[in-house]
Design a protein around this motif. Structure first.
Motif, PDB file in Angstrom:
ATOM      1  N   THR A  45      21.402  28.105   5.080  1.00 50.49           N
ATOM      2  CA  THR A  45      21.893  28.500   3.762  1.00 50.49           C
ATOM      3  C   THR A  45      20.931  29.513   3.140  1.00 50.49           C
ATOM      4  OG1 THR A  45      20.701  26.811   2.473  1.00 50.49           O
ATOM      5  CG2 THR A  45      22.779  26.143   3.518  1.00 50.49           C
ATOM      6  N   GLU A  46      21.196  29.879   1.886  1.00 51.55           N
ATOM      7  CA  GLU A  46      20.333  30.830   1.193  1.00 51.55           C
ATOM      8  C   GLU A  46      19.341  30.149   0.260  1.00 51.55           C
ATOM      9  OE1 GLU A  46      22.791  33.668  -0.765  1.00 51.55           O
ATOM     10  OE2 GLU A  46      23.518  34.566   1.111  1.00 51.55           O
ATOM     11  N   GLY A  47      19.385  28.818   0.197  1.00 49.20           N
ATOM     12  CA  GLY A  47      18.494  28.079  -0.695  1.00 49.20           C
ATOM     13  C   GLY A  47      17.529  27.195   0.058  1.00 49.20           C
ATOM     14  N   VAL A  48      16.489  26.753  -0.628  1.00 52.68           N
ATOM     15  CA  VAL A  48      15.498  25.848  -0.045  1.00 52.68           C
ATOM     16  C   VAL A  48      16.031  24.422  -0.068  1.00 52.68           C
ATOM     17  CG1 VAL A  48      13.219  24.821  -0.420  1.00 52.68           C
ATOM     18  CG2 VAL A  48      13.525  27.294  -0.659  1.00 52.68           C
ATOM     19  N   ARG A  49      15.856  23.705   1.028  1.00 52.25           N
ATOM     20  CA  ARG A  49      16.110  22.266   1.034  1.00 52.25           C
ATOM     21  C   ARG A  49      14.808  21.582   0.638  1.00 52.25           C
ATOM     22  NH1 ARG A  49      15.100  18.808   5.893  1.00 52.25           N
ATOM     23  NH2 ARG A  49      13.210  18.761   4.633  1.00 52.25           N
ATOM     24  N   TRP A  50      14.734  21.176  -0.634  1.00 55.90           N
ATOM     25  CA  TRP A  50      13.544  20.498  -1.157  1.00 55.90           C
ATOM     26  C   TRP A  50      13.675  18.997  -0.914  1.00 55.90           C
ATOM     27  CZ3 TRP A  50       9.315  22.826  -3.342  1.00 55.90           C
ATOM     28  CH2 TRP A  50       9.444  24.145  -3.805  1.00 55.90           C
ATOM     29  N   SER A  51      12.607  18.392  -0.455  1.00 57.89           N
ATOM     30  CA  SER A  51      12.599  16.937  -0.269  1.00 57.89           C
ATOM     31  C   SER A  51      11.172  16.425  -0.371  1.00 57.89           C
ATOM     32  CB  SER A  51      13.199  16.550   1.087  1.00 57.89           C
ATOM     33  OG  SER A  51      12.410  17.071   2.146  1.00 57.89           O
ATOM     34  N   MET A  52      11.045  15.116  -0.500  1.00 58.94           N
ATOM     35  CA  MET A  52       9.751  14.448  -0.413  1.00 58.94           C
ATOM     36  C   MET A  52       9.874  13.285   0.552  1.00 58.94           C
ATOM     37  SD  MET A  52       7.918  14.347  -4.141  1.00 58.94           S
ATOM     38  CE  MET A  52       6.417  13.688  -3.370  1.00 58.94           C
ATOM     39  N   ASP A  53       8.809  13.022   1.299  1.00 56.45           N
ATOM     40  CA  ASP A  53       8.774  11.786   2.060  1.00 56.45           C
ATOM     41  C   ASP A  53       7.514  11.016   1.708  1.00 56.45           C
ATOM     42  OD1 ASP A  53       7.121  12.958   4.791  1.00 56.45           O
ATOM     43  OD2 ASP A  53       8.568  14.336   3.907  1.00 56.45           O
ATOM     44  N   LEU A  54       7.730   9.767   1.328  1.00 51.05           N
ATOM     45  CA  LEU A  54       6.665   8.849   0.938  1.00 51.05           C
ATOM     46  C   LEU A  54       6.571   7.757   1.994  1.00 51.05           C
ATOM     47  CD1 LEU A  54       7.780   8.328  -2.788  1.00 51.05           C
ATOM     48  CD2 LEU A  54       6.563  10.287  -1.792  1.00 51.05           C
ATOM     49  N   ARG A  55       5.395   7.117   2.061  1.00 53.58           N
ATOM     50  CA  ARG A  55       5.221   6.058   3.045  1.00 53.58           C
ATOM     51  C   ARG A  55       4.540   4.847   2.421  1.00 53.58           C
ATOM     52  NH1 ARG A  55       5.146  10.852   5.186  1.00 53.58           N
ATOM     53  NH2 ARG A  55       6.609  11.189   6.907  1.00 53.58           N
ATOM     54  N   ILE A  76       0.846  -1.194   0.000  1.00 52.07           N
ATOM     55  CA  ILE A  76       0.000   0.000   0.000  1.00 52.07           C
ATOM     56  C   ILE A  76       0.883   1.246   0.000  1.00 52.07           C
ATOM     57  CG2 ILE A  76      -1.653   1.373   1.363  1.00 52.07           C
ATOM     58  CD1 ILE A  76      -2.984  -1.080   0.293  1.00 52.07           C
ATOM     59  N   ALA A  77       0.564   2.204  -0.875  1.00 55.71           N
ATOM     60  CA  ALA A  77       1.167   3.536  -0.777  1.00 55.71           C
ATOM     61  C   ALA A  77       0.332   4.322   0.224  1.00 55.71           C
ATOM     62  CB  ALA A  77       1.185   4.224  -2.133  1.00 55.71           C
ATOM     63  N   SER A  78       0.928   4.641   1.356  1.00 53.12           N
ATOM     64  CA  SER A  78       0.216   5.334   2.414  1.00 53.12           C
ATOM     65  C   SER A  78      -0.153   6.739   1.972  1.00 53.12           C
ATOM     66  CB  SER A  78       1.087   5.388   3.672  1.00 53.12           C
ATOM     67  OG  SER A  78       0.507   6.192   4.664  1.00 53.12           O
TER      68      SER A  78
END
Length: 324
Positions: free
Chosen positions: A231-241, A115-117
């Motif tokens: 820092t001066e930039g965005v830390r972009w990330s994704m978390d999937l479950r 299952i993709a949560s």
């Protein structure tokens, strides 16, 4: 057909022993580019609307992926609020969640009925912004207590290099092993749950930098946090479950013997995170029920009846529970 093993026996043993595992590298830049392009397009469309309305001084279209949102958020959080917390459900998001190699990995950990949560998240960690710091917590703190019976796998994906300087994650190894969910309090400054100071020793915390395309795997019981982006930039990330289908789920599937079929008082299926829609991503026993198209994914997400999230500690404010 047997699923190929992406994690070595040593890696799998380390994950179960420590409660986390960095897999770096994992995705090629070409795997992530469609997601980045989709996010860029969403940001651009919203920036143009805000600039036309006079709510943003300019669109900052000349800026790069890591700096444009930093400039925008210095003026307004409207775009940041509109793209986080599972609100985007475009084709590139669906293709990432259902990427065959990622499902191979998740199946190794969670089993073949996969299952993709519902609780996937795009993270926009802006520079020097205390609101985007994440206090020490367990993902289980956000889930229904019935899901403590099993493993819900978090796959944290770095869309840019995640470093100690821009706020990569920290974890507490081996604290997951008991299956204990610590008490959590509501931290209003971050609109997030936090394990209260003094309840959990931070001794031995591990910093987990991850390069773009790398993964950090965690269990639902693994305490983790992230701190200031300096820092001066965005830390972009994704978390999937991901989870096995034996756990409670609101995925629109037939339930098999041994799977949790409990329902809420209103007759809706019990789920780990009821506000959003789960779906079946891999199955040998009911392959016809696997959700296979981006169009079906978007329909499922947008038509899902909004429900309040679990509030197992009784601390989430009513306005937050109602999505205000």
């Amino acid at each position: 057909m047997q699923t190929p093993a992406l994690l070595s026996p040593e890696q799998l043993a380390a994950f179960h022993r420590e409660g986390f595992l960095v897999v770096d590298p994992f995705f090629a830049a070409s795997d992530l580019q469609p997601v980045i392009d989709e996010v860029r397009a969403e940001v651009d469309a919203r920036a143009r609307v805000l600039a036309a309305e006079g709510r943003l001084s300019r669109t900052y279209e000349e800026e790069g992926f890591e700096t444009r949102m930093a400039k925008i958020c210095a003026e307004t959080r409207a775009i940041q609020r509109s793209i986080t917390n599972g609100q985007l459900s475009g084709p590139a998001f669906f293709r990432l969640i259902t990427h065959p190699r990622l499902l191979d990995l998740a199946e190794q950990v969670c089993g073949p009925e996969l299952i993709a949560s519902s609780a996937y998240r795009l993270r926009v960690k802006t520079p020097n912004d205390t609101i985007t710091e994440v206090p020490w917590h367990q993902d289980a703190g956000y889930f229904h207590a019935a899901c403590d019976a099993g493993l819900v796998l978090t796959v944290w994906i770095a869309l840019v290099d995640a470093t100690p300087e821009n706020g990569c994650l920290w974890v507490l190894p081996r604290r997951h092993a008991s299956g204990k969910v610590w008490n959590h309090e509501w931290r209003q400054a971050h609109t997030a749950l936090e394990i209260p100071e003094g309840e959990l020793s931070k001794h031995g915390a591990v910093c987990c930098p991850v390069r773009k395309g790398g993964l950090l795997l965690m269990t639902n019981f693994t305490p983790h946090a992230s701190f200031r982006n300096a820092t001066e930039g965005v830390r972009w990330s994704m978390d999937l479950r991901y989870q096995g289908a034996a756990l409670p789920t609101n995925a629109p599937i037939g339930r098999l013997e041994g799977e949790d079929t409990r329902v809420e008082a209103d007759g809706q299926p019990l789920a780990c995170y009821a506000p959003e829609a789960d779906f079946l991503v891999r199955s040998r026993l009911r392959p016809e029920q696997v959700l296979r198209s981006a169009q079906a994914f978007e329909r499922l997400r947008t038509r899902h009846a909004k429900r309040r999230p679990p509030n197992r500690f009784g601390v989430i404010p009513e306005a937050v529970k109602a999505g205000q």
